[in-house]
Enzyme design. Structure first.
Site, PDB file in Angstrom:
ATOM      1  CG  HIS A  14      -1.916   1.072   1.306  1.00 51.21           C
ATOM      2  ND1 HIS A  14      -3.097   0.968   2.007  1.00 51.21           N
ATOM      3  CD2 HIS A  14      -1.922   2.327   0.772  1.00 51.21           C
ATOM      4  CE1 HIS A  14      -3.782   2.094   1.903  1.00 51.21           C
ATOM      5  NE2 HIS A  14      -3.071   2.955   1.162  1.00 51.21           N
ATOM      6  CG  HIS A  16      -1.321   6.290  -2.436  1.00 54.18           C
ATOM      7  ND1 HIS A  16      -2.485   6.141  -3.158  1.00 54.18           N
ATOM      8  CD2 HIS A  16      -1.595   5.809  -1.190  1.00 54.18           C
ATOM      9  CE1 HIS A  16      -3.420   5.612  -2.374  1.00 54.18           C
ATOM     10  NE2 HIS A  16      -2.898   5.392  -1.180  1.00 54.18           N
ATOM     11  CG  HIS A 194      -7.681   3.528  -0.247  1.00 56.37           C
ATOM     12  ND1 HIS A 194      -7.003   2.957  -1.287  1.00 56.37           N
ATOM     13  CD2 HIS A 194      -6.766   4.281   0.428  1.00 56.37           C
ATOM     14  CE1 HIS A 194      -5.735   3.353  -1.240  1.00 56.37           C
ATOM     15  NE2 HIS A 194      -5.563   4.153  -0.216  1.00 56.37           N
ATOM     16  CD  GLU A 197      -7.578   6.609   4.679  1.00 56.21           C
ATOM     17  OE1 GLU A 197      -8.137   6.604   3.562  1.00 56.21           O
ATOM     18  OE2 GLU A 197      -6.480   7.175   4.883  1.00 56.21           O
ATOM     19  CG  ASP A 275      -1.585   5.748   2.870  1.00 53.25           C
ATOM     20  OD1 ASP A 275      -1.904   5.428   1.716  1.00 53.25           O
ATOM     21  OD2 ASP A 275      -2.374   6.316   3.651  1.00 53.25           O
ATOM     22  CG  ASP A 276      -0.043   9.025   0.655  1.00 53.30           C
ATOM     23  OD1 ASP A 276       0.032   8.957  -0.582  1.00 53.30           O
ATOM     24  OD2 ASP A 276      -1.063   8.689   1.294  1.00 53.30           O
TER      25      ASP A 276
END
Ligand code: ADE
Ligand code: ZN
Length: 332
Positions: A14, A16, A194, A197, A275-276
């Protein structure tokens, strides 16, 4: 424990790629591509990255992505992430990209996918890091836009293994994308989304029912529903959890309150991801370390996150066996 986590071979599911845009590269690309961004200094960036929910992050994140223009920019972004993977002992990574963030600004789909793909190929050859690429639809946009994006992806079928769904969960139910996911599945793509969340357990249940998912991205609100917990555990439906993201976006107040260890002990197929990372303060190793610092957890349990990620990945059974052996050797 620190050394054990650092050297542990890892699998990321996961991530991005636009979320790996570090401030240094953002400033450099803003200058070379002559793009205005709302920050002038690292101090201003630090102040802006003080999020209070998912939307407050997304608003900043899409502005940052505006600096990505040329194919080489997408290559450089991806290559920088892969170099970081090497440092973190990542063996395999499955990364998301958001083509609509770029096509909506007049950047061609080909520019985006070719730049990312070229870096992924080099990462496999030079760094030995295998990968899969997942194309996400932005759920705040409409179905028609998603269909147009899927049509563009069909001529890059050799580079993309799965379709995902990201962006604003609240107000944009999975159902909105049922038909486009059906078409993607018909064309041979796997699917992820997603869900859970910020949205309630019902958002996870709906996504599973409507989109025929192989795994759920985040899914942490599942704890609120005993039936769903049982469903996820019994069927080993993977959750790709991103602990530091959840804290930065105020899904949990503190890492001590995060439910990831409880879910692991209930037998769910939970994994640790970043994630980010450029926005949330850490890559995959940092996420492992943050969980281990806040929870009383054994090395065996830490390694289980990687076993789970191997199980949940989109690689062949032979490749899963090979990676499992690497972890078993690491543990003995
Ligand atoms: N896009 C990038 N990061 C995301 C996240 N955490 N949730 C939804 N969409 C995203
Ligand atoms: Zn995400």
């Amino acid at each position: 424990m620190k050394n054990f986590i650092h050297a542990l071979p890892k699998v990321e599911l996961h991530l991005h790629i636009e979320g790996t845009l570090e401030p240094e590269l953002m400033f450099e690309l803003a200058k070379s591509n002559n793009i205005k961004i709302p920050f002038n200094t690292f101090t201003e960036i630090k102040a802006a990255y003080d999020f209070y929910n998912l939307q407050s992050f997304l608003d900043i994140y899409y502005q940052g992505a505006n600096v990505l223009v040329k194919e080489q920019d997408f290559f450089d972004l991806t290559w920088a992430y892969l170099l970081r993977c090497k440092e973190d002992n990542v063996m395999h990574t499955e990364i998301f990209f958001d083509p609509q963030t770029h096509t909506s600004r007049g950047i061609s789909f080909d520019t985006v996918v070719n730049g990312i793909h070229r870096a992924l190929l080099r990462g496999k050859e030079e760094l030995g890091i295998s990968n899969n690429l997942i194309m996400c639809f932005l759920r705040h946009l409409n179905e028609e836009d998603a269909f147009r994006t899927l049509a563009l992806a069909l001529s890059h079928k050799d580079k993309i293994v799965a379709i995902g769904l990201d962006s604003s969960e609240i107000g944009n139910p999975a159902r909105k994308f049922e038909r486009v996911f059906k078409k993607a599945i018909k064309n041979g793509f796997l699917t992820v989304a997603h869900a859970g969340e910020e949205g309630p357990p019902k958002s996870i249940i709906d996504a599973l029912e409507v989109l025929e998912l192989s795994r759920i991205d985040h899914g942490v609100t599942c704890s609120e529903d005993e039936y769903l917990l049982e469903l996820l555990a019994l069927n080993r439906i993977p959750l790709t959890i991103c602990p530091l993201s959840n804290i930065k976006l105020k899904v949990f107040k503190t890492m001590e309150e995060h439910n990831i260890v409880k879910l692991l002990r209930k037998g769910l197929c939970v994994t640790i991801n970043s994630d980010d990372p450029a926005y949330f303060g850490g890559y995959i190793t940092d996420n492992f370390l943050a969980v281990a610092k806040a929870h009383d957890i054994t090395k065996t349990e830490i390694a289980q996150f990687t076993f789970n990620a191997i199980e949940a990945s989109f690689i062949s059974d032979e490749e899963k066996d090979r990676l499992t052996l690497i972890i078993n050797n690491y543990l003995t």
